[in-house]
Design a protein around this motif. Sequence first.
Motif, PDB file in Angstrom:
ATOM      1  N   GLU A   1      40.653  42.388  17.462  1.00  0.00           N
ATOM      2  CA  GLU A   1      41.391  43.011  16.333  1.00  0.00           C
ATOM      3  C   GLU A   1      42.887  42.657  16.643  1.00  0.00           C
ATOM      4  OE1 GLU A   1      40.920  47.300  16.448  1.00  0.00           O
ATOM      5  OE2 GLU A   1      38.930  47.138  16.860  1.00  0.00           O
ATOM      6  N   LYS A   2      43.445  41.980  15.566  1.00  0.00           N
ATOM      7  CA  LYS A   2      44.889  41.454  15.424  1.00  0.00           C
ATOM      8  C   LYS A   2      45.744  42.539  14.910  1.00  0.00           C
ATOM      9  CE  LYS A   2      43.384  37.786  16.941  1.00  0.00           C
ATOM     10  NZ  LYS A   2      43.777  36.986  18.637  1.00  0.00           N
ATOM     11  N   SER A   3      45.103  43.808  14.359  1.00  0.00           N
ATOM     12  CA  SER A   3      46.160  44.555  13.548  1.00  0.00           C
ATOM     13  C   SER A   3      45.674  45.948  13.969  1.00  0.00           C
ATOM     14  CB  SER A   3      46.230  44.311  12.416  1.00  0.00           C
ATOM     15  OG  SER A   3      46.679  45.353  11.458  1.00  0.00           O
ATOM     16  N   GLY A   4      46.433  46.959  13.995  1.00  0.00           N
ATOM     17  CA  GLY A   4      46.212  48.363  14.112  1.00  0.00           C
ATOM     18  C   GLY A   4      45.410  48.816  12.753  1.00  0.00           C
ATOM     19  N   TRP A   5      45.604  47.989  11.613  1.00  0.00           N
ATOM     20  CA  TRP A   5      44.919  48.440  10.275  1.00  0.00           C
ATOM     21  C   TRP A   5      43.660  48.020  10.250  1.00  0.00           C
ATOM     22  CZ3 TRP A   5      47.488  51.555   7.157  1.00  0.00           C
ATOM     23  CH2 TRP A   5      48.950  52.028   7.359  1.00  0.00           C
TER      24      TRP A   5
END
Length: 206
Positions: free
Chosen positions: A95-99
Amino acid sequence: EIKKETLLFVNSVTGIKGLLKVKKYITERRSMVSYKNVLPELFFNKLLATISANTFPWYFQENTIDVSESKNNFMFTHMLAAVDPTILEDSPMEEKSGWFKTFEPIQYFINKEFKIKKLMRMKLNLYTNQQLKIKHESHVDYPTKINQGIKTAIFNFTSCNGGTNINNKIVKSEANELHIFDNEVKHFGIVQTDTPVRMVLNINWK
């Protein structure tokens, strides 16, 4: 050979049964399949509001791919998740983003038709209106030597006169539409001139 019926749009309101009607026509590996109204309206509007908000982070990308391109071939991106492209088979998705969790459910809609063994990338792209129908660089998302079995999907958030050229076929950008094709099929984005921005989600899996 793929039959013309494959290109008929499928309304998700009809549910899974509606999607399964298309599956029997999918026989040619390099074909493109398109679906209309993929996500329920409530979920689609939630995602659209998320990426349209002034609190959502977009990051400037100078070129479509890592080659010399026109200075106008810039866009803004947001990487949600990805695997290391140099070790695809052994690399876990990160996962590269909290979104990412917000957008992750999209893969379950895709999985009804195309079984996703390994999600490889989810990336949001945003094109700004430059008053020109700029064509970005033709490319494949993963190099030929490692692209076996990889699928590419383009999900549109914006209805506009921009679009995507997929295997020399121009597909106009229509909101809540999904286009799926093999990774080795070259494609490129076409910048719109009738809306301030065009936003799409690019997904890859095996």
